[in-house]
Design a protein around this motif. Structure first.
Motif, PDB file in Angstrom:
ATOM      1  N   ARG A  97      81.441  53.101  28.108  1.00 24.67           N
ATOM      2  CA  ARG A  97      82.435  52.016  28.329  1.00 24.67           C
ATOM      3  C   ARG A  97      82.461  51.601  29.906  1.00 24.67           C
ATOM      4  NH1 ARG A  97      84.773  48.875  24.521  1.00 24.67           N
ATOM      5  NH2 ARG A  97      86.026  50.097  23.007  1.00 24.67           N
ATOM      6  N   GLN A  98      81.699  52.411  30.683  1.00 22.40           N
ATOM      7  CA  GLN A  98      81.632  52.063  32.044  1.00 22.40           C
ATOM      8  C   GLN A  98      80.096  51.810  32.372  1.00 22.40           C
ATOM      9  OE1 GLN A  98      84.231  51.981  34.069  1.00 22.40           O
ATOM     10  NE2 GLN A  98      85.635  52.318  32.167  1.00 22.40           N
ATOM     11  N   PRO A  99      79.839  51.092  33.379  1.00 25.42           N
ATOM     12  CA  PRO A  99      78.695  50.753  34.009  1.00 25.42           C
ATOM     13  C   PRO A  99      78.281  51.962  34.766  1.00 25.42           C
ATOM     14  CG  PRO A  99      80.148  49.350  35.059  1.00 25.42           C
ATOM     15  CD  PRO A  99      80.899  49.994  34.034  1.00 25.42           C
ATOM     16  N   LYS A 100      76.900  52.011  34.851  1.00 23.59           N
ATOM     17  CA  LYS A 100      76.215  53.336  35.801  1.00 23.59           C
ATOM     18  C   LYS A 100      75.521  52.515  36.772  1.00 23.59           C
ATOM     19  CE  LYS A 100      75.938  56.607  31.952  1.00 23.59           C
ATOM     20  NZ  LYS A 100      76.521  55.813  30.887  1.00 23.59           N
ATOM     21  N   ASP A 101      75.499  53.443  37.945  1.00 26.33           N
ATOM     22  CA  ASP A 101      74.438  52.879  39.184  1.00 26.33           C
ATOM     23  C   ASP A 101      73.196  52.623  38.676  1.00 26.33           C
ATOM     24  OD1 ASP A 101      76.678  53.418  40.678  1.00 26.33           O
ATOM     25  OD2 ASP A 101      76.319  55.357  41.236  1.00 26.33           O
ATOM     26  N   ALA A 102      72.421  53.244  37.704  1.00 27.38           N
ATOM     27  CA  ALA A 102      71.274  52.909  37.434  1.00 27.38           C
ATOM     28  C   ALA A 102      71.070  51.590  36.709  1.00 27.38           C
ATOM     29  CB  ALA A 102      70.859  54.180  36.496  1.00 27.38           C
ATOM     30  N   TYR A 103      72.126  50.906  36.476  1.00 26.44           N
ATOM     31  CA  TYR A 103      71.758  49.444  35.804  1.00 26.44           C
ATOM     32  C   TYR A 103      71.081  48.619  36.680  1.00 26.44           C
ATOM     33  CZ  TYR A 103      75.137  50.852  32.028  1.00 26.44           C
ATOM     34  OH  TYR A 103      75.759  51.778  30.886  1.00 26.44           O
ATOM     35  N   TYR A 104      71.783  48.538  37.666  1.00 21.94           N
ATOM     36  CA  TYR A 104      71.295  47.298  38.748  1.00 21.94           C
ATOM     37  C   TYR A 104      69.834  47.517  38.905  1.00 21.94           C
ATOM     38  CZ  TYR A 104      70.256  44.188  42.200  1.00 21.94           C
ATOM     39  OH  TYR A 104      69.641  43.027  42.878  1.00 21.94           O
ATOM     40  N   PRO A 105      68.959  48.709  39.515  1.00 23.30           N
ATOM     41  CA  PRO A 105      67.741  48.533  39.595  1.00 23.30           C
ATOM     42  C   PRO A 105      66.834  48.245  38.412  1.00 23.30           C
ATOM     43  CG  PRO A 105      68.925  50.737  40.485  1.00 23.30           C
ATOM     44  CD  PRO A 105      69.899  49.824  39.826  1.00 23.30           C
ATOM     45  N   LEU A 106      67.438  48.290  37.229  1.00 20.97           N
ATOM     46  CA  LEU A 106      66.781  48.012  35.827  1.00 20.97           C
ATOM     47  C   LEU A 106      66.830  46.609  35.903  1.00 20.97           C
ATOM     48  CD1 LEU A 106      65.271  49.137  33.461  1.00 20.97           C
ATOM     49  CD2 LEU A 106      67.479  49.245  32.192  1.00 20.97           C
TER      50      LEU A 106
END
Length: 236
Positions: A97-106
């Protein structure tokens, strides 16, 4: 329930999908006070969102963008989709339900390596935030892992009657795994498990190769002539 909204029309600008064409948008001006219920209604009228902005194509001479929604409770995967499900059965799905910090690099790798000819290149964190996230409704982030490695995220809006596929980004090293189509299949399964009626896939554009993939999930409904039409056929 029928809602009334104030609408505005954008200026014309070059179309991102059909070179040589001019694009124009119908934009919802009002804030969505009832949020998910109102957005559900607007989606049924062919609207979609980018960040907090809710819009629908409103071009003078072109009607190529047609909203598509999969009838998830009746959906049956095709033979090729079954093969794709089998090919990726080693991957692990996690609903967050919450975005993670790892999303943006991907996201950054996906845009910069696979879509360097697109409107979002080069990727930026500000663009990532303003495009994908919203206060209009709750969201699911459907993550795929290969072991402990995050390889794909499907950003998905939750509405009372449906899920809406906002955007999927994945590790370019896994391009041969067909993660775009595979993520749609996973979103269909999640929608089924939640008892939703539809999965909205956005706009199908038959003459745009990059956008010509949303008409392969049967049965689905397609909006044209201000009416939803059921497309029952099956792809191979």
């Amino acid at each position: 329930m029928i809602y009334d909204f104030r609408l505005g029309i954008s200026k014309e600008f070059p179309c991102n999908y059909l070179p040589g064409n001019q694009e124009r948008l119908l934009i919802v001006v009002d804030e969505l006070n009832e949020q998910a219920k109102q957005y559900d209604y607007l989606m049924h009228q062919g609207f979609r969102r980018s960040g907090e902005q809710v819009y629908r194509p409103h071009c003078k001479t072109c009607q190529a963008c047609q909203s598509v929604k999969v009838m998830v409770q009746a959906f049956t995967p095709s033979k090729s989709q079954k093969r794709l499900l089998k090919k990726n059965q080693h991957l692990t799905l996690v609903k967050s339900r919450q975005p993670k910090d790892a999303y943006y690099p991907l996201f950054e790798r996906y845009i910069n390596e696979l879509h360097s000819d697109g409107a979002m290149y080069p990727a930026s964190f500000e663009q990532y935030q303003s495009f994908l996230f919203t206060h209009i409704c709750e969201q699911y982030f459907i993550e795929l892992y290969d072991g402990d490695k995050l390889i794909s995220v499907a950003v998905t809006d939750e509405l009372p009657s449906a899920l809406s596929a906002v955007y999927t980004f994945y590790d370019p090293d896994y391009r041969k795994n067909g993660l775009g189509i595979y993520s749609i299949l996973q979103q269909i399964q999640v929608a089924q498990s939640l008892g939703k009626e539809f999965l909205y896939l956005g706009y199908q554009i038959d003459d745009c190769q990059k956008m010509n993939y949303k008409n392969k999930f049967f049965p689905y409904q397609r909006l044209y002539g201000n009416q939803w039409h059921i497309i029952p056929g099956q792809s191979k």
